[in-house]
Design an enzyme around this catalytic site. Structure first.
Site, PDB file in Angstrom:
ATOM      1  N   LYS A 204      43.178  42.420  56.276  1.00  0.00           N
ATOM      2  CA  LYS A 204      44.639  42.372  56.397  1.00  0.00           C
ATOM      3  C   LYS A 204      45.130  42.834  57.762  1.00  0.00           C
ATOM      4  O   LYS A 204      44.391  43.398  58.561  1.00  0.00           O
ATOM      5  CB  LYS A 204      45.277  43.189  55.265  1.00  0.00           C
ATOM      6  CG  LYS A 204      45.142  42.502  53.905  1.00  0.00           C
ATOM      7  CD  LYS A 204      45.927  43.197  52.818  1.00  0.00           C
ATOM      8  CE  LYS A 204      45.874  42.383  51.518  1.00  0.00           C
ATOM      9  NZ  LYS A 204      46.577  43.061  50.402  1.00  0.00           N
ATOM     10  N   ARG A 238      38.758  44.760  46.138  1.00  0.00           N
ATOM     11  CA  ARG A 238      38.924  43.298  46.265  1.00  0.00           C
ATOM     12  C   ARG A 238      38.635  42.900  47.714  1.00  0.00           C
ATOM     13  O   ARG A 238      39.323  43.348  48.627  1.00  0.00           O
ATOM     14  CB  ARG A 238      40.348  42.923  45.858  1.00  0.00           C
ATOM     15  CG  ARG A 238      40.676  41.438  45.892  1.00  0.00           C
ATOM     16  CD  ARG A 238      42.128  41.221  45.457  1.00  0.00           C
ATOM     17  NE  ARG A 238      42.495  39.818  45.431  1.00  0.00           N
ATOM     18  CZ  ARG A 238      42.978  39.147  46.475  1.00  0.00           C
ATOM     19  NH1 ARG A 238      43.150  39.758  47.634  1.00  0.00           N
ATOM     20  NH2 ARG A 238      43.292  37.859  46.361  1.00  0.00           N
TER      21      ARG A 238
END
Length: 259
Positions: A204, A238
Site C-alpha cells: 500500500k 492479507r
C-alpha cells in the site's frame, strides 16, 4: 491470506489476474506457497475507484470461488459489500465475507445474519471515490475503535453471532500516512474489543510513500509491516506476496516458541 483481484483496475495487480485462467493459476500457486485463506475480489476499492454492477462482480468472482472450492482445502473469503454477491459467493463455496464497508450497505446486515458465516468488518472513512481527499480524525485510534463498537452492536442486533466477527482497521482507507503508522503502532489497543484482527497493508501507499518505492518494489516494506502486525497479535495477514510472508512468519513463530 492470499489476494486474488479479478479486476482490471486494482492498485497493485489490476488486470494481472482478470482472466479466469490466470486467476486460477495464481490461486493454485498461492495455495502451494502456503496461503490458508484466499480473498477473492471483483471490484477495486483503491482510492478513486468507482463501483461496478452486481452482475459484473458476480461474473468475475463466482467462477474463481468455484474453482477454489473444488480444488483446494482452504478458506475462501469474498471481498464484497453487495448482499447479492455475498449470497451467491457463499452458495458457490465461500466461507467468509470481507466487507470494506462493514455491512453498512442496504441489506448487508440481514444477509450476513442469514448466511451465518464469519464476517470481517473494515473501517473506512468516506468511500473509495473520495476517502483519500482529506482524511481527518480527533484521534484515529479512538475514532476507529468507536466505529467498531457501533458496528459490533449493529451486527449483534441483526442476529450475527459475535463469534463470527473479525475486525480490520483499514490501512489506507481514509487515512494519511501518519494515521496508518499510528494504527500499526497501536494495534494492541484493538485487542480490547476481544475479536480477531485481519491486517492488510501489503504494497500500500503507506509503504510506497514512506520508502519512495512504486508498487512493484514494496516487498521489503510489506514484509516489515506484516511482521510488526503479527508481533502485535494480528491473527490474519492479507498479502500479495505469500511465500515471502510465510517465511517471515515462520521465523517469528520459531523465535517466539524458543523464548
Amino acid at each position: 491470506m492470499g489476494i486474488v483481484n479479478v479486476t482490471p483496475d486494482s492498485f497493485s495487480d489490476g488486470g494481472e489476474f482478470s482472466s479466469f485462467e490466470r486467476a486460477c493459476k495464481h490461486v493454485d500457486l498461492m495455495v502451494a506457497e502456503g496461503a490458508v485463506f484466499i480473498d477473492v475480489g471483483g471490484e477495486s476499492t483503491r482510492p478513486g475507484a468507482t463501483p461496478v454492477s452486481i452482475e459484473q462482480e458476480l461474473e468475475r468472482v463466482i467462477p474463481i470461488i468455484k474453482h477454489i472450492a473444488e480444488n483446494h482445502d482452504v478458506w475462501i473469503s469474498i471481498d464484497t459489500s453487495k448482499p447479492e454477491v455475498m449470497e451467491q459467493a457463499v452458495q458457490a463455496g465461500a466461507n467468509m465475507i470481507n466487507d470494506v464497508r462493514a455491512l453498512q450497505e442496504p441489506g448487508a446486515l440481514a444477509m450476513a445474519a442469514k448466511l451465518a458465516v464469519p464476517v470481517c468488518l473494515m473501517h473506512m472513512q468516506g468511500s473509495p471515490e473520495t476517502m483519500q481527499d482529506s482524511p481527518e480524525y480527533l484521534d484515529v485510534i479512538d475514532d476507529v475503535i468507536h466505529f467498531f463498537e457501533q458496528r459490533i452492536v449493529a451486527c449483534l442486533d441483526a442476529g450475527i453471532s459475535r463469534d463470527n466477527l473479525i475486525l480490520d482497521p483499514g490501512f489506507g482507507f481514509g487515512k494519511t500516512i501518519e494515521h496508518n503508522y499510528r494504527i500499526l503502532a497501536c494495534l494492541p489497543r484493538f485487542h480490547e474489543l476481544h475479536l480477531p484482527l485481519l491486517i492488510g497493508l501489503s504494497r500500500k501507499s503507506m509503504i510506497g510513500d514512506l520508502l519512495e518505492r512504486d508498487v512493484s518494489k514494496r516487498l521489503a516494506g510489506s514484509l516489515a509491516g506484516a511482521l510488526i502486525a503479527a508481533q502485535q497479535g494480528a491473527q490474519i495477514i492479507r498479502v500479495h506476496d505469500v511465500p515471502e510472508t510465510v517465511d517471515v512468519l515462520k521465523v517469528m513463530s520459531a523465535t517466539m516458541a524458543s523464548m
